[in-house]
Enzyme design. Structure first.
Site: not given
Ligand code: NAD
Length: 289
Positions: A126, A59, A103
């Site tokens: 996200d 990322k 994450q």
């Protein structure tokens, strides 16, 4: 009935992702050229899981590729939920941060839902915060879940007609199955959402003009489950003895489907690209650019 085999396009998701990243890089370079700060994504890693660390690196590389800034906050695996939330709140307050990604998976004892709920919805790139999911449900999202967004982008860029189409989605997770079902519905497809308790799955799939498999069961969808001319999006990825396998028998789908995404260089590269696009959207909304 014609015996002519359908020509199947195996979608190159990586090439498509690179095209979109070029478009994003051009947008970002305009801000840099005007002397403005560029969009910034903050990634939070808790613990030392090698797969998670490698996803984070991917990322960060993607951010660099389009000229965005990426910062990393790395916490030890022994961190408490409160400590993780504290870092998220610091990033919420940091004006130079546009997007926050925590994450997953998180170490045992830390609730991903509690951490997601702590993210400022304006920075929820996200798409894990309940507000973000709610906006999609109500039909006015600006930011949405990355894998479904990437899958929709593939369908659009391949010219797949969605209005009035029968769309079948296998899988009802919060990150893939549910959001993509809503996105397809908002584009006027007639959506059937299937799951592990669905009866006659093969017959339901055979009705699909658009078939999305987001399950995690290797090669669940066989060639004879696919309606001739259907668009097939294979989201699933399973690791079988070190080899990655999708939810769809790609070879079996060839000659039947109109398009299919392969399990490698398919939806995956588009997912990260949509994270970049969400970060640019968040930047624009926050700065009024
Ligand atoms: P999940 O485990 O949260 O959900 C799986 C869904 O499949 C559930 O709704 C379950 O009801 C359904 N299911 C399970 N067995 C079934 C069966 N035999 N028949 C019909 N339905 C069944 O998974 P997820 O997070 O949605 O991910 C799904 C797959 O997509 C996984 O393989 C994951 O690795 C992959 N994935 C890929 C990307 C990408 O970027 N390529 C992103 C996210 C997820």
């Amino acid at each position: 009935m014609s015996n002519t085999k359908q020509e199947t396009i195996v979608v190159d998701g990586l090439a498509l992702a690179q095209d979109i990243r070029k478009e994003l890089a051009e947008e970002v370079s305009k801000y840099a050229a005007a002397g403005k700060r560029v969009p910034c994504l903050a990634v939070v890693l808790v613990g030392d899981d090698p797969a998670s660390a490698s996803y984070i690196k991917g990322k960060q590389r993607a951010c660099a590729q389009v000229g965005m800034e990426a910062i990393e906050r790395h916490l030890p695996a022994s961190s408490s939920q409160e400590e993780v939330i504290q870092v998220v709140e610091e990033l919420n307050r940091d004006d130079a941060v546009d997007g926050i990604l925590v994450q997953l998976p998180l170490p045992k004892g830390i609730s991903p839902n509690a951490v997601a709920a702590a993210i400022d919805p304006a920075k929820d790139v996200d798409a894990l915060h309940p507000n973000t999911a709610g906006k999609l449900l109500l039909g006015n999202p600006t930011i949405a879940a990355c894998t479904p967004l990437g899958s929709m982008e593939i369908l659009d860029r391949q010219g797949i007609e969605l209005e009035g189409a029968n769309a079948v989605v296998i899988g009802r997770s919060n990150i893939v199955g549910k959001p993509i079902s809503l996105m397809l519905q908002s584009r006027n497809a007639t959506v059937t959402m299937c799951h592990s308790k669905t009866r006659n799955l093969k017959e339901v799939c055979q009705q699909a003009d658009v078939l999305v498999a987001a399950v995690g069961v290797p090669r669940l969808v066989k060639g004879d489950w696919i309606k001739p001319g259907a668009a097939v999006i294979d989201v699933g990825v399973s690791n079988i003895d070190g080899k990655l396998v999708g939810d769809v028998d790609t070879e079996g789908a060839k000659g039947i489907a109109r398009i299919i995404t392969p399990h490698r260089r398919g939806v995956g590269p588009m997912t990260i690209t949509m994270l970049l696009r969400n970060t640019l959207t968040a930047y624009r909304e926050r700065t009024g650019e």
